[in-house]
Motif scaffolding. Structure first.
Motif, short mmCIF file in Angstrom:
data_model
loop_
_atom_site.label_atom_id
_atom_site.label_comp_id
_atom_site.label_asym_id
_atom_site.label_seq_id
_atom_site.Cartn_x
_atom_site.Cartn_y
_atom_site.Cartn_z
N ASP B 315 -1.75 -7.41 -4.24
CA ASP B 315 -1.50 -5.92 -4.19
C ASP B 315 -1.11 -5.34 -3.06
O ASP B 315 -0.30 -4.39 -3.19
CB ASP B 315 -3.10 -5.41 -4.51
N ARG B 318 2.68 -5.66 -2.77
CA ARG B 318 3.45 -4.93 -3.35
C ARG B 318 3.54 -3.39 -3.00
O ARG B 318 4.35 -2.73 -3.07
CB ARG B 318 2.72 -4.94 -4.91
N PHE B 319 2.39 -3.05 -2.58
CA PHE B 319 2.09 -1.86 -2.05
C PHE B 319 3.09 -1.36 -0.81
O PHE B 319 3.95 -0.58 -0.55
CB PHE B 319 0.82 -1.26 -1.64
N SER B 322 6.42 -1.25 -1.38
CA SER B 322 7.02 0.17 -1.94
C SER B 322 6.91 1.05 -1.12
O SER B 322 7.73 2.13 -1.05
CB SER B 322 5.98 0.49 -3.28
N ILE B 323 6.38 1.14 0.25
CA ILE B 323 6.51 1.90 1.32
C ILE B 323 7.28 1.45 2.27
O ILE B 323 7.12 2.23 3.59
CB ILE B 323 4.80 2.43 1.73
N ASP B 326 5.75 0.13 6.06
CA ASP B 326 5.01 1.08 7.06
C ASP B 326 3.74 0.82 7.23
O ASP B 326 3.00 1.59 6.64
CB ASP B 326 5.46 2.39 6.71
N GLY B 329 1.50 3.54 8.46
CA GLY B 329 1.68 4.85 7.89
C GLY B 329 0.77 5.12 6.89
O GLY B 329 0.23 6.40 6.80
N ASN B 330 -0.25 4.34 6.22
CA ASN B 330 -1.04 4.77 5.27
C ASN B 330 -2.51 4.56 5.82
O ASN B 330 -3.59 4.71 5.21
CB ASN B 330 -1.09 4.02 4.10
N ASN B 332 -5.55 6.22 7.77
CA ASN B 332 -5.76 7.69 8.24
C ASN B 332 -7.28 7.70 8.46
O ASN B 332 -7.98 8.15 7.57
CB ASN B 332 -5.25 8.58 7.05
N VAL B 337 -13.79 9.60 6.32
CA VAL B 337 -13.55 8.14 5.51
C VAL B 337 -14.43 7.15 6.19
O VAL B 337 -15.10 6.55 5.36
CB VAL B 337 -12.16 7.76 5.72
#
Lengths: 210, 415
Positions: B315, B318-319, B322-323, B326, B329-330, B332, B337
């Motif tokens: 997963d 694949r993710f 798709s970006i 990066d 980048g995700n 945060n 959180v």
């Protein structure tokens, strides 16, 4: 040979202490769940307050259409509520009534945010990209998860991209109107700047539509 | 609805809690037995047997540490048995021939070498000492007192890894340090089921009565421990007697070592299955059954973890694709959180049991450090151990079970 007897009394004591610790562990876990539940009530109130606040912001934006302070604040709250909803769905389940209630209000909040954004786009020559994401939590698919991840990435990394997610479980007239408008029959679907997109495999796909 | 894996986790969580509490309880209740009482009267003669096969690199240092033992020299009988080495082991050992006795025989395996040593030994007590191990000077004195209890047939030392550097050795350093705690706990419960090669001392009369080390098994030390238990004798462990051993520092060597150990353990459990009986005390009703359950659980846990990790990795890839990969980048990590993650973890009893297990683990290290007075080098290794050990543990046992079923590769290299 010397026959040994297990020290049953010591083992029994150890079993009792272990049972006590085990129960304490379960109890603490349960207490934390209760805490999460009590958070649900606070969150419900918070979302309700935000919903009321957007009404005031709407009026304010009528007077100062190009001030983005209020919207930025609301965007941050939307993000937090979205994350909390994710957590609540995991803890309490996607069909939990309280979760669905918060989600309903969250969607209304998103719609208000969207209307304010659209107004600002028109009146202040702003070029924010507005994205709708229609999905189903009940019939979730890998495709839906992948799109959600790409949209989350876009939301985090591109300040001018605003994403509004709508779970198919929540039945609201406004959503149904939008679905008819964009001829949405199967989920998941993404609408970028009023254009229905069937294929979204990467962030580059998404950027190509902006 | 609760998943079967959750139920398995809860059952294992309870078993682990129970055994851990029992160990710590034993340390508290048997506080006076943690150290050996001083030997009353004249110290007995002790023979130390060093079986050696191609140990030219380490045997000199091993002999030197034995010569430095804080024990009357006239009461110490050091015997090196050169088991047909092809290197200069004999030459290295011969440098000390004024102080030790050396015997050479054709290569026949460790057990046969030790048995020759037993035959030649003059002591009332016989210590075995691997030629790649180094003993602290006070070790023997701290062990001998345990033999004043008449039915004690063997006393084992606290074994640690020598100079743990790199992934494999650091992971073993944690395993060995925790093993010191476990073996002492087993000793307090009369449930020791292995008497390691590096510095275990035996009462010679036991060998006279029941024979020397078995040459038919690939783990003669496990066989000996189980034989001692089956004859109703006791095995004690000395926390304060430290012996360092050189661990395998790569996957291949560790794999061969563990395949031998675990296959040997399972074979001996089958051979001595009569020990699975309440008349053998905690060994029969608790330790051996728990060991077997742990092996089964580690296998289930590994399959589950691997399946989850592989799915997660697919997963993630694949993710990330798709970006555009990066990676950051995700990410945060807001306070919000982090707060939610902490609450989510604390809501999970399995996480809480894991936390409790780690506290127990650290407490065990503190106890071991206090008694051995050694630097344990476990900080970095602890992370390696937490994330990887159980995977290797179940892998080795899986290989060993396959080994036993298909009767392959069970011939122990003659070392």
């Amino acid at each position: 040979m010397e026959e040994r007897k297990p020290q049953w009394d010591r083992m029994l004591l150890a079993a009792l202490i272990a049972a006590l610790l085990f129960t304490l562990g379960l109890l603490l876990g349960h207490l934390m769940s209760l805490y999460t539940k009590s958070n649900t009530e606070i969150l419900t109130q918070s979302v309700y307050n935000d919903l009321m606040e957007t009404q005031i912001q709407k009026d304010l934006l009528n007077e100062y259409p190009c001030s983005d302070q209020g919207l930025t604040l609301l965007s941050g709250r939307l993000d937090n509520i979205g994350s909390t909803l994710d957590l609540l769905e995991k803890r309490l389940g996607i069909e939990n009534e309280e979760v669905l209630n918060i989600k309903r209000m969250y969607i209304l909040l998103q719609l208000n945010h969207y209307l304010l954004e659209e107004k600002r786009n028109k009146e202040c020559f702003s070029n924010d990209t507005l994205i709708f994401f229609f999905y189903s939590n009940v019939d979730s698919s890998q495709k839906g998860t992948d799109i959600a991840n790409i949209l989350q990435y876009a939301r985090t990394n591109y300040r001018n991209i605003k994403v509004y997610s709508f779970d198919n479980q929540i039945k609201l007239d406004a959503i149904e109107v939008m679905k008819t408008e964009y001829n949405i029959t199967a989920l998941p679907v993404v609408v970028i700047n009023s254009k229905k997109i069937d294929r979204l495999n990467s962030i580059n796909d998404l950027l190509s539509y902006i | 609805m609760t998943s079967p894996m959750t139920v398995i986790f809860y059952i294992m969580g309870f078993i682990s809690l129970f055994t851990s509490v029992l160990y710590f309880l034993s340390f508290i209740v048997e506080n006076k037995k943690l150290k050996a009482p001083p030997w009353k009267g004249s110290l007995p003669k002790v023979s130390v047997i060093v079986p050696a096969y191609n140990e030219e690199k380490s045997i000199a240092k091993t002999i030197e540490t034995l010569l430095k033992l804080d024990y009357p020299k006239e009461k110490l009988d050091i015997i090196v048995v050169n088991d047909g080495s092809k290197d200069n082991t004999l030459g290295e050992a011969s440098k000390y021939k004024k102080f030790i006795r050396i015997f050479t025989k054709p290569n026949g395996g460790k057990a046969s070498a030790v048995n020759l040593g037993i035959e030649k030994a003059k002591g009332q007590f016989i210590a075995t000492m691997d030629a790649d191990s180094f003993v602290n000077s006070d070790a023997l004195l701290n062990m001998i007192g345990f033999f004043q209890e008449k039915n004690v047939a063997c006393v084992t030392a606290s074994m640690l890894i020598k100079d743990p550097k790199g992934f494999w050795l650091r992971m073993q350093a944690v395993e060995y340090a925790f093993g010191v705690f476990l073996r002492k706990a087993f000793s307090l419960l009369d449930a020791v089921h292995v008497t390691p090669g590096p510095f275990s001392i035996y009462r010679k009369t036991f060998f006279d009565k029941y024979g020397g080390f078995s040459e038919d098994t690939i783990t003669e030390d496990t066989e000996m421990a189980m034989r001692i238990q089956s004859k109703g004798y006791r095995i004690r462990t000395s926390l304060t007697s430290v012996v360092y051993t050189i661990g395998p520092n790569n996957f291949k060597d560790l794999y061969y070592q563990r395949r031998r150990w675990y296959t040997g353990f399972l074979e001996n459990v089958i051979k001595y299955r009569k020990l699975l009986n309440p008349k053998y005390g905690e060994l029969g009703v608790l330790m051996l059954p728990t060991a077997l359950i742990s092996i089964a659980f580690s296998f289930v846990l590994t399959v589950y973890s691997l399946k989850t990790s592989i799915n997660g990795a697919i997963d993630l890839v694949r993710f990330e694709r798709s970006i555009g990969f990066d990676i950051w980048g995700n990410v945060n990590p807001s306070f919000f959180v982090i707060q939610k993650t902490v609450i989510s973890l604390l809501s999970s009893p399995i996480f809480l049991f894991g936390l409790l297990g780690n506290i127990a683990f650290i407490t065990a290290f503190i106890i071991v450090k206090k008694y051995t007075k050694q630097k344990l080098h476990v900080l970095l290794g602890f992370l390696f151990f937490m994330f990887f050990y159980i995977i290797f543990f179940s892998f080795w046992y899986t290989v060993s079970i396959i080994n036993i079923i298909f009767l392959k590769n069970r011939q122990w290299r003659k070392e």
